[in-house]
Design a protein around this motif. Structure first.
Motif, mmCIF file in Angstrom:
data_model
loop_
_atom_site.group_PDB
_atom_site.id
_atom_site.type_symbol
_atom_site.label_atom_id
_atom_site.label_comp_id
_atom_site.label_asym_id
_atom_site.label_seq_id
_atom_site.Cartn_x
_atom_site.Cartn_y
_atom_site.Cartn_z
ATOM 1 N N PRO A 507 0.798 -1.229 0.000
ATOM 2 C CA PRO A 507 0.000 0.000 0.000
ATOM 3 C C PRO A 507 0.831 1.279 0.000
ATOM 4 C CG PRO A 507 -0.072 -1.070 2.146
ATOM 5 C CD PRO A 507 0.593 -2.023 1.226
ATOM 6 N N LEU A 508 2.016 1.300 0.626
ATOM 7 C CA LEU A 508 2.832 2.517 0.688
ATOM 8 C C LEU A 508 4.300 2.140 0.759
ATOM 9 C CD1 LEU A 508 3.250 5.598 0.982
ATOM 10 C CD2 LEU A 508 2.960 5.293 3.457
ATOM 11 N N THR A 509 5.087 2.724 -0.148
ATOM 12 C CA THR A 509 6.539 2.552 -0.140
ATOM 13 C C THR A 509 7.171 3.928 -0.265
ATOM 14 O OG1 THR A 509 6.384 0.385 -1.178
ATOM 15 C CG2 THR A 509 8.512 1.486 -1.306
ATOM 16 N N LEU A 510 8.278 4.143 0.431
ATOM 17 C CA LEU A 510 9.022 5.403 0.364
ATOM 18 C C LEU A 510 10.316 5.152 -0.392
ATOM 19 C CD1 LEU A 510 8.581 6.606 4.062
ATOM 20 C CD2 LEU A 510 7.066 7.012 2.107
ATOM 21 N N ALA A 511 10.470 5.782 -1.520
ATOM 22 C CA ALA A 511 11.692 5.651 -2.320
ATOM 23 C C ALA A 511 12.570 6.869 -2.083
ATOM 24 C CB ALA A 511 11.345 5.536 -3.798
ATOM 25 N N PRO A 512 13.731 6.714 -1.467
ATOM 26 C CA PRO A 512 14.565 7.876 -1.169
ATOM 27 C C PRO A 512 15.126 8.512 -2.433
ATOM 28 C CG PRO A 512 15.729 5.853 -0.643
ATOM 29 C CD PRO A 512 14.337 5.457 -0.973
ATOM 30 N N VAL A 513 15.146 9.827 -2.460
ATOM 31 C CA VAL A 513 15.813 10.607 -3.500
ATOM 32 C C VAL A 513 16.677 11.632 -2.791
ATOM 33 C CG1 VAL A 513 13.968 10.291 -5.188
ATOM 34 C CG2 VAL A 513 13.902 12.269 -3.649
ATOM 35 N N THR A 518 10.184 9.847 -2.410
ATOM 36 C CA THR A 518 9.055 9.793 -3.326
ATOM 37 C C THR A 518 8.078 8.723 -2.851
ATOM 38 O OG1 THR A 518 10.388 10.530 -5.184
ATOM 39 C CG2 THR A 518 8.352 9.372 -5.720
ATOM 40 N N LEU A 519 6.777 9.045 -2.925
ATOM 41 C CA LEU A 519 5.736 8.101 -2.523
ATOM 42 C C LEU A 519 5.453 7.125 -3.658
ATOM 43 C CD1 LEU A 519 3.220 10.612 -0.893
ATOM 44 C CD2 LEU A 519 4.932 9.212 0.270
ATOM 45 N N ILE A 520 5.479 5.829 -3.339
ATOM 46 C CA ILE A 520 5.065 4.790 -4.282
ATOM 47 C C ILE A 520 3.878 4.073 -3.645
ATOM 48 C CG2 ILE A 520 5.776 2.704 -5.511
ATOM 49 C CD1 ILE A 520 8.638 3.737 -5.358
ATOM 50 N N VAL A 521 2.700 4.198 -4.263
ATOM 51 C CA VAL A 521 1.472 3.714 -3.623
ATOM 52 C C VAL A 521 0.584 2.988 -4.630
ATOM 53 C CG1 VAL A 521 1.505 5.574 -1.922
ATOM 54 C CG2 VAL A 521 0.277 5.897 -4.069
ATOM 55 N N ASP A 522 -0.291 2.123 -4.092
ATOM 56 C CA ASP A 522 -1.315 1.471 -4.907
ATOM 57 C C ASP A 522 -2.499 2.388 -5.130
ATOM 58 O OD1 ASP A 522 0.058 -0.872 -5.179
ATOM 59 O OD2 ASP A 522 -0.815 -1.815 -3.404
ATOM 60 N N GLN A 523 -2.783 3.228 -4.141
ATOM 61 C CA GLN A 523 -3.954 4.085 -4.178
ATOM 62 C C GLN A 523 -3.622 5.396 -3.471
ATOM 63 O OE1 GLN A 523 -7.084 2.589 -1.484
ATOM 64 N NE2 GLN A 523 -5.571 1.126 -0.679
ATOM 65 N N ALA A 544 -2.223 12.605 -0.613
ATOM 66 C CA ALA A 544 -0.934 12.490 -1.304
ATOM 67 C C ALA A 544 -1.058 11.411 -2.360
ATOM 68 C CB ALA A 544 0.174 12.143 -0.313
ATOM 69 N N ALA A 545 -0.523 11.693 -3.564
ATOM 70 C CA ALA A 545 -0.644 10.766 -4.682
ATOM 71 C C ALA A 545 0.689 10.078 -4.944
ATOM 72 C CB ALA A 545 -1.103 11.508 -5.934
ATOM 73 N N GLY A 546 0.615 8.946 -5.633
ATOM 74 C CA GLY A 546 1.815 8.241 -6.014
ATOM 75 C C GLY A 546 2.683 9.086 -6.930
ATOM 76 N N GLY A 547 3.989 8.965 -6.747
ATOM 77 C CA GLY A 547 4.921 9.746 -7.544
ATOM 78 C C GLY A 547 5.243 11.095 -6.965
ATOM 79 N N GLU A 548 4.532 11.510 -5.911
ATOM 80 C CA GLU A 548 4.780 12.816 -5.301
ATOM 81 C C GLU A 548 6.078 12.755 -4.487
ATOM 82 O OE1 GLU A 548 2.549 15.989 -2.295
ATOM 83 O OE2 GLU A 548 1.457 14.281 -3.157
ATOM 84 N N THR A 549 6.908 13.773 -4.631
ATOM 85 C CA THR A 549 8.184 13.839 -3.914
ATOM 86 C C THR A 549 8.095 14.883 -2.813
ATOM 87 O OG1 THR A 549 9.474 13.128 -5.824
ATOM 88 C CG2 THR A 549 10.660 14.323 -4.111
ATOM 89 N N ILE A 550 8.525 14.507 -1.628
ATOM 90 C CA ILE A 550 8.514 15.405 -0.467
ATOM 91 C C ILE A 550 9.963 15.703 -0.087
ATOM 92 C CG2 ILE A 550 7.916 15.588 1.981
ATOM 93 C CD1 ILE A 550 5.457 13.865 1.355
#
Length: 573
Positions: A507-513, A518-523, A544-550
């Motif tokens: 459901p939620l993965t955090l990909a470091p940049v 960056t948020l990687i999500v199913d929904q 917050a949507a998938g692909g959004e970078t914080i």
């Protein structure tokens, strides 16, 4: 005895020049020139040096004793430094400068003839009349032969004393005059730098004769004269004689010649470096070498095409244009023309001749930034640089502007062919035309999640470096014309052997940049919170949507959402 540069090849002359005793101008004297270029630099140079003491014409030998005397004695006597002949003129016994001048029948010679600025039969109204940078001691017969002719090159001299030549001009020289004066090679640079000074300090004169000068019009020098004098200055670099004379002139009339203090100054104003900004701190290095042949533009070839392919409207595509040139005497100009010219642009509209002459290959960025859809083409012309009018180059720029693509969110499918060392990531192909797919792979290591990307042309990708001891996941996006679709659902490939490997949605993965995650999500996620390790909530987002970078400062953070209440830790580098 001649100017010592006469017997040296150019490379040796540069080595010798680097060993010259450099004179020091007073602090702040040239500060107004710093940071200027071209016409503004010339105006600043004038402001720096134009103010000086006006000397008396009759008294010139009394001043020349400080500026135009050989440093070595001849049989115990001083010798006048005459740049117009090889004759030896001594100051003998108890002679005063003026009595020696008279006894030797020498003359006071204006390098730029005073008749050129004559107004109402008056030549003395301007300080140029007695400015030491326009006056030199001269052999009488040479001065008479020189008359009021312009400088130039002659291959048919009617007068030649071994140093001074006077005769009909070579083609392209003389500015329309019937005869020209050609100084010796060892003094051509000296005279060129004197004329640069005159063209700078006295650019407001109304010239009666326009052989070499334009009246109150930039760039003051006529094009043929400008090119010739620049070449003379390159061939005959600043000598110790000029450095010493610069000091002597300042001691007598209170100003200096900036073209001696800064040998490259003329290049910044008129020559190969007019596209560059003059910095005093950067002077004193390499100087522009003589132009050894005709200006030539070797690459690009005339008539070639620079194609940008398909580009989304309002996007910008960049293509490097390779330029190879030699012996350019002025900046190369570039211009885009045609009905579609507004769709294209250049990194620069001019390139300095110095940059091109000194580069094996010069890369210029050309941009295609279409504002409307459709096929576009324009002509890029390369000209000037000293090239003959028929030696310019024209190339075609072309591109196809497409509408901004609409890309569907992809569906990632379970991995297949799982082994201890790899697996195949799968997804449903995009329903639209795409350029390629981007697979974002996240490995959950002890040091935190590690993200990487893989490009694929098909709807699968082979992973060959799986670590069986850690979990990992992947999401997929399609790419078209530089745009990416929303990330797909996330597929988990759990740690363990190929038999035990389990595939599930995450459901939620955090990909470091760099600088965030960056948020990687199913929904879509709701009520996203970011905490620091003290428990303070530093960031809250209702959705917050998938692909959004914080983006966050360096540190360790805890992230939760309504859909993923179990806290996830991430490190921001």
């Amino acid at each position: 005895m001649k100017h010592f540069f006469n017997s040296l090849i150019f490379t040796a002359a540069l080595i010798g020049a680097s060993q010259l005793a450099q004179a020091e101008y007073r602090p702040g004297y040239y500060d107004k020139m710093d940071g200027k270029s071209k016409e503004a630099l010339k105006a600043a140079a004038k402001e720096c040096v134009s103010s000086h003491t006006r000397l008396g014409y009759t008294d010139l030998p009394d001043y020349w004793i400080y500026t135009d005397i050989y440093p070595d004695l001849v049989n115990g006597s001083r010798r006048w430094w005459d740049m117009y002949s090889n004759n030896i003129y001594l100051i003998s016994g108890n002679q005063t400068p003026r009595s020696s001048f008279s006894a030797n029948k020498m003359q006071r010679e204006h390098s730029i003839p005073k008749s050129w600025w004559k107004k109402n039969n008056d030549v003395e109204y301007t300080p140029a009349y007695t400015d030491l940078w326009n006056l030199y001691p001269s052999d009488g017969p040479a001065n008479q032969a020189k008359s009021n002719y312009p400088f130039g090159l002659t291959d048919n001299p009617s007068y030649n004393n071994g140093l001074t030549k006077v005769g009909s001009p070579k083609t392209g020289y003389g500015g329309g005059a019937g005869k020209v004066f050609e100084p010796g090679d060892e003094y051509k640079g000296d005279f060129a730098r004197s004329i640069f000074y005159i063209a700078t300090v006295y650019d407001d004169l109304d010239w009666v004769y326009g052989y070499m000068f334009r009246t109150q019009t930039w760039p003051t020098l006529q094009p043929w004269a400008m090119d010739m004098l620049l070449q003379w200055a390159r061939q005959d670099p600043v000598s110790q004689k000029e450095i010493d004379r610069n000091e002597g002139v300042e001691s007598q009339q209170g100003n200096r010649n900036p073209f001696i203090d800064f040998p490259e100054l003329a290049e910044y104003i008129w020559g190969t470096r007019t596209t560059e900004v003059f910095r005093i701190s950067e002077q004193g290095g390499n100087v522009t070498p003589p132009i050894s042949g005709d200006p030539e533009l070797i690459r690009p070839e005339n008539g070639i095409e620079l194609a940008f392919g398909q580009v989304a409207v309002t996007q910008t595509a960049t293509r490097p244009l390779e330029i190879v040139a030699s012996n350019l005497t002025a900046p190369l100009s570039l211009r885009i023309s045609g009905s579609d010219r507004a769709q294209f642009s250049l990194e620069s509209n001019t390139i300095s001749a110095a940059d091109l002459n000194n580069s094996d290959v010069y890369h210029l960025n050309v941009y295609y930034n279409p504002k409307t859809t459709g096929n576009h083409s324009a002509t890029l012309s390369l000209y000037d640089g000293g090239l003959a009018p028929d030696k310019g180059v024209a190339i075609t720029l072309c591109g196809q502007a497409m509408a901004i693509p609409t890309l569907s969110k992809l569906e990632a499918l379970p991995a297949s062919d799982i082994s201890d060392t790899g697996y195949t990531a799968n997804w449903v192909a995009a329903p639209q035309t795409v350029d390629y797919y981007v697979v974002t792979r996240v490995q959950y290591t002890a040091d935190g999640p590690q993200a990487s990307t893989i490009i694929s042309d098909t709807n699968s990708a082979e992973i060959s470096d799986r670590d069986v001891a850690i979990d990992e996941s992947y999401t997929v996006q399609s790419s078209r014309l530089g745009y990416l679709s929303e990330p797909s659902n996330s597929i988990m490939v759990s740690a363990g052997s190929s038999v035990a490997g389990i595939m599930k949605s995450q459901p939620l993965t955090l990909a470091p940049v760099e600088g965030g995650f960056t948020l990687i999500v199913d929904q879509p996620q709701t009520n996203l919170r970011v905490f620091d390790l003290t428990g303070r909530c530093l960031l809250f987002k209702e959705s917050a949507a998938g692909g959004e970078t914080i983006m966050l400062p360096f540190g360790v953070y805890i992230v939760t959402t309504d859909q993923n209440p179990a806290p996830l830790k991430t490190v921001v580098y």
